[in-house]
Design an enzyme around this catalytic site. Structure first.
Site, PDB file in Angstrom:
ATOM      1  N   ARG A  89      30.829 -34.222  22.526  1.00  0.00           N
ATOM      2  CA  ARG A  89      31.478 -33.285  23.449  1.00  0.00           C
ATOM      3  C   ARG A  89      32.050 -34.110  24.596  1.00  0.00           C
ATOM      4  O   ARG A  89      31.702 -35.285  24.777  1.00  0.00           O
ATOM      5  CB  ARG A  89      30.452 -32.290  23.984  1.00  0.00           C
ATOM      6  CG  ARG A  89      30.023 -31.256  22.982  1.00  0.00           C
ATOM      7  CD  ARG A  89      28.863 -30.430  23.496  1.00  0.00           C
ATOM      8  NE  ARG A  89      29.233 -29.583  24.658  1.00  0.00           N
ATOM      9  CZ  ARG A  89      28.349 -28.840  25.312  1.00  0.00           C
ATOM     10  NH1 ARG A  89      27.072 -28.866  24.964  1.00  0.00           N
ATOM     11  NH2 ARG A  89      28.737 -28.090  26.322  1.00  0.00           N
ATOM     12  N   HIS A  90      32.894 -33.497  25.387  1.00  0.00           N
ATOM     13  CA  HIS A  90      33.394 -34.113  26.638  1.00  0.00           C
ATOM     14  C   HIS A  90      32.178 -34.359  27.542  1.00  0.00           C
ATOM     15  O   HIS A  90      31.071 -33.832  27.293  1.00  0.00           O
ATOM     16  CB  HIS A  90      34.330 -33.116  27.317  1.00  0.00           C
ATOM     17  CG  HIS A  90      33.691 -31.771  27.407  1.00  0.00           C
ATOM     18  ND1 HIS A  90      32.783 -31.443  28.413  1.00  0.00           N
ATOM     19  CD2 HIS A  90      33.723 -30.691  26.583  1.00  0.00           C
ATOM     20  CE1 HIS A  90      32.341 -30.216  28.226  1.00  0.00           C
ATOM     21  NE2 HIS A  90      32.883 -29.745  27.108  1.00  0.00           N
TER      22      HIS A  90
ATOM     23  N   ASN B 260      30.789 -26.725  33.574  1.00  0.00           N
ATOM     24  CA  ASN B 260      29.424 -26.869  33.035  1.00  0.00           C
ATOM     25  C   ASN B 260      28.437 -26.825  34.195  1.00  0.00           C
ATOM     26  O   ASN B 260      27.438 -26.115  34.171  1.00  0.00           O
ATOM     27  CB  ASN B 260      29.234 -28.208  32.302  1.00  0.00           C
ATOM     28  CG  ASN B 260      29.985 -28.287  30.993  1.00  0.00           C
ATOM     29  OD1 ASN B 260      30.479 -29.338  30.628  1.00  0.00           O
ATOM     30  ND2 ASN B 260      30.073 -27.183  30.260  1.00  0.00           N
TER      31      ASN B 260
ATOM     32  N   ARG C 230      38.869 -32.094  30.368  1.00  0.00           N
ATOM     33  CA  ARG C 230      37.546 -32.723  30.308  1.00  0.00           C
ATOM     34  C   ARG C 230      37.409 -33.636  29.076  1.00  0.00           C
ATOM     35  O   ARG C 230      36.737 -34.669  29.121  1.00  0.00           O
ATOM     36  CB  ARG C 230      36.448 -31.674  30.338  1.00  0.00           C
ATOM     37  CG  ARG C 230      36.536 -30.584  29.281  1.00  0.00           C
ATOM     38  CD  ARG C 230      35.632 -29.438  29.655  1.00  0.00           C
ATOM     39  NE  ARG C 230      35.463 -28.395  28.651  1.00  0.00           N
ATOM     40  CZ  ARG C 230      36.242 -27.326  28.519  1.00  0.00           C
ATOM     41  NH1 ARG C 230      37.299 -27.186  29.303  1.00  0.00           N
ATOM     42  NH2 ARG C 230      36.009 -26.395  27.609  1.00  0.00           N
TER      43      ARG C 230
ATOM     44  N   GLU D 227      38.286 -25.803  22.864  1.00  0.00           N
ATOM     45  CA  GLU D 227      37.077 -24.978  22.767  1.00  0.00           C
ATOM     46  C   GLU D 227      37.395 -23.543  22.369  1.00  0.00           C
ATOM     47  O   GLU D 227      38.501 -23.046  22.603  1.00  0.00           O
ATOM     48  CB  GLU D 227      36.332 -25.006  24.120  1.00  0.00           C
ATOM     49  CG  GLU D 227      35.037 -24.187  24.160  1.00  0.00           C
ATOM     50  CD  GLU D 227      34.012 -24.537  23.075  1.00  0.00           C
ATOM     51  OE1 GLU D 227      32.850 -24.758  23.419  1.00  0.00           O
ATOM     52  OE2 GLU D 227      34.376 -24.598  21.880  1.00  0.00           O
TER      53      GLU D 227
ATOM     54  N   HIS E 112      34.244 -29.987  21.762  1.00  0.00           N
ATOM     55  CA  HIS E 112      33.477 -29.016  22.576  1.00  0.00           C
ATOM     56  C   HIS E 112      32.303 -28.438  21.777  1.00  0.00           C
ATOM     57  O   HIS E 112      32.260 -28.574  20.549  1.00  0.00           O
ATOM     58  CB  HIS E 112      34.433 -27.900  23.015  1.00  0.00           C
ATOM     59  CG  HIS E 112      35.624 -28.417  23.749  1.00  0.00           C
ATOM     60  ND1 HIS E 112      35.666 -28.565  25.110  1.00  0.00           N
ATOM     61  CD2 HIS E 112      36.816 -28.879  23.281  1.00  0.00           C
ATOM     62  CE1 HIS E 112      36.840 -29.083  25.465  1.00  0.00           C
ATOM     63  NE2 HIS E 112      37.553 -29.283  24.385  1.00  0.00           N
TER      64      HIS E 112
HETATM   65  O1  LIG Z   1      28.914 -19.864  21.685  1.00  0.00           O
HETATM   66  P1  LIG Z   1      28.229 -20.300  22.962  1.00  0.00           P
HETATM   67  O2  LIG Z   1      26.775 -20.660  22.730  1.00  0.00           O
HETATM   68  O3  LIG Z   1      28.468 -19.345  24.066  1.00  0.00           O
HETATM   69  O4  LIG Z   1      28.945 -21.687  23.329  1.00  0.00           O
HETATM   70  C1  LIG Z   1      30.354 -21.681  23.515  1.00  0.00           C
HETATM   71  C2  LIG Z   1      30.554 -21.961  24.992  1.00  0.00           C
HETATM   72  O5  LIG Z   1      30.084 -23.282  25.288  1.00  0.00           O
HETATM   73  C3  LIG Z   1      30.971 -23.885  26.242  1.00  0.00           C
HETATM   74  O6  LIG Z   1      31.738 -24.890  25.632  1.00  0.00           O
HETATM   75  C4  LIG Z   1      30.175 -24.491  27.366  1.00  0.00           C
HETATM   76  O7  LIG Z   1      29.376 -23.520  27.927  1.00  0.00           O
HETATM   77  C5  LIG Z   1      31.920 -22.757  26.666  1.00  0.00           C
HETATM   78  O8  LIG Z   1      33.170 -23.233  27.089  1.00  0.00           O
HETATM   79  C6  LIG Z   1      32.013 -21.958  25.392  1.00  0.00           C
HETATM   80  O9  LIG Z   1      32.484 -20.632  25.578  1.00  0.00           O
END
Ligand SMILES: O=P(O)(O)OC[C@H]1O[C@](O)(CO)[C@@H](O)[C@@H]1O
Ligand SMILES: O=c1[nH]cnc2c1c(-c1ccccc1)cn2-c1ccc(Br)cc1
Length: 448
Positions: A248-249, A255, A298, A321, A386
């Site tokens: 990941r970044h 975050n 990022r 992402e 991501h």
């Molecule tokens: O599906 P989850 O568990 O919400 O993870 C996805 C999320 O994680 C992230 O990459 C970091 O929180 C968000 O940008 C993204 O919406």
């Protein structure tokens, strides 16, 4: 010598211009001598089709024979004579195993609503293929043959040492040398009976001949969507050794604030990770490394340090992402307060849940298909992306189910090294403790 003309041009006879509006169950029938990669192709194809949402299962006749033997505490597999055509007892056991495999295959396609069943067996005689074709015609299944022909001794030897010698038939029964010797005798027994798919008299069949592990192909009568996907996939995979890295970044401003999505830059901690990553790859000396980054700031900042080391850096929108739509930029707490119903729905089926004006994991898998296909074609690659996207990509390589995908653990500041093996892949996790990193996984994370 097997027929393995490597100069044959690819012909592509379109029999019908119609696409599959209805779900037509497909039976993919493997054909080939032992040690031609039938199980390798079966497992890899099954993993790809399931990942792409096409319900698929492999039926390996050898496993049915071994089940049969365990039942009567025998082990014929360790003796090549079991596979000679004049061994009547053996023929009966082998016919019985094939019949049971076909029964289960039929049950899978009819009752369990499978879309593709892969019959992983030698199927090396016209008589045996006729039995399978008649069975499929009677059931209304579409038949598609994949024959792997190989006359390159290097490839065959690699398989025999790599996989066969550890096969249950020989494990603990004899030494590796004896096993290899016996296995070559087994192949000779099959060779006596082997009738390759006949390019003159079996042209009414739909089939693809893969020659020397994909060096060349002969394609005949492609029918429908699933078959086209299969051929495209087989033409893109290769056996050359390579390594794929995923990260990941580094930690981003969002975050650190517990906010989702967005396009925020790295925090100083995230920046420290980008430098640690650069140091790592300086030391790793990966040959011809290509870096694929998403187009989010990022990720671009995380990949920056690698420009001087990698052979090539490219930026894929498909690696961006998962788009959280109306929830972009919110914290999970905000979402629970503002959109309790959405939160509930997402918990029920996180894979298929789509954010309003956003994406689902299923949508991300669909847009990652070209990335997976290009990854299969390439050599050494580092993917900088991501959390949700890497969950989907890693699910492909580690054969995870749809319901597992959204919970795979992909922490920040962790580099994942993936080395493909015959029927699996080897994962190494490097955690860079250079910096603090916020925890972005919530409920029950799944370790790969
Ligand atoms: O599906 P989850 O568990 O919400 O993870 C996805 C999320 O994680 C992230 O990459 C970091 O929180 C968000 O940008 C993204 O919406
Ligand atoms: O042995 C083999 N002979 C011939 N073709 C082979 C193998 C293997 C193989 C590789 C590792 C372990 C066990 C088997 C894969 N393919 C193969 C076949 C078609 C395509 Br498209 C790509 C690879």
């Amino acid at each position: 010598m097997e027929e393995a003309s490597t100069k044959r041009k690819v012909t592509h006879t379109l029999t019908s211009g119609y696409s599959d509006h209805v779900r037509v169950p497909n039976v993919i029938v493997m054909v080939g001598l032992p040690a031609r990669g039938k199980t390798y192709i079966s497992k890899k194809l099954c993993r790809y089709l399931n990942w792409a949402g096409i319900k698929t299962r492999v039926f390996n006749v050898g496993e049915y024979r071994r089940k049969e033997e365990n039942a009567c505490d025998a082990n014929h597999g360790a003796n090549a004579n079991f596979f000679s055509a004049d061994n009547q007892d053996a023929l009966r056991v082998r016919e019985e195993s094939a019949r049971r495999a076909m029964e289960d295959l039929c049950e899978y396609l009819e009752t369990s609503k499978g879309t593709v069943a892969i019959l992983d067996a030698t199927n090396t005689t016209k008589k045996r293929r006729k039995m399978v074709i008649d069975f499929c015609d009677e059931k209304g299944f579409r038949c598609f043959f994949i024959e792997s022909v190989c006359d390159d001794p290097n490839i065959i030897n690699a398989n025999v040492t790599d996989v066969k010698v550890n096969s249950p038939d020989y494990k603990g029964v004899m030494s590796a040398e004896q096993a290899k010797d016996d296995f070559m005798k087994r192949i000779d027994n099959y060779k006596k009976q082997y009738e390759p798919l006949d390019m003159d008299n079996e042209t009414y069949l739909s089939f693809i001949k893969v020659i020397n592990a994909g060096r060349s192909f002969y394609v005949n009568r492609v029918n429908g969507h699933a078959q086209s996907r299969v051929i495209y996939y087989l033409m893109n995979i290769h056996l050359l050794p390579r390594v794929v890295y995923f990260t990941r970044h580094g930690e981003s401003e969002y975050n650190a604030m517990g906010r989702m999505g967005g396009d925020s830059p790295l925090t100083p901690h995230g920046d420290a990770y980008a430098h640690a990553l650069e140091q790592f790859f300086k030391g790793e000396r990966v040959q011809d490394l290509r870096v694929w980054s998403s187009q989010k700031i990022r990720a671009v900042q995380t990949a920056k340090g690698l420009k001087g080391i990698a052979a090539h850096v490219e930026y894929w929108k498909a690696l961006d992402e998962l788009d959280a739509g109306i929830c972009e930029g919110l914290t999970y707490a905000d979402i629970e307060n503002r959109y309790p119903k959405q939160t509930e729905d997402r918990k029920k089926d996180k894979y298929h849940y789509r954010f309003p004006s956003g994406e689902s994991y299923e949508d991300v898998v669909a847009r990652l298909e070209p990335v997976i296909m290009e990854l299969e074609r390439q050599g050494n690659v580092l993917v900088v992306s991501h959390q949700a996207v890497l969950r989907c990509i890693l699910a492909y390589f580690t054969d995870r189910t749809m319901s597992e995908v959204p919970y795979i653990d992909v922490p920040l500041h962790t580099l994942i090294k993936l080395v493909p093996r015959a029927y699996s892949c080897h994962l190494t996790f490097y955690t860079f403790d250079v910096t603090r990193r916020v925890w972005t996984a919530r409920e029950g994370s799944l370790n790969l």
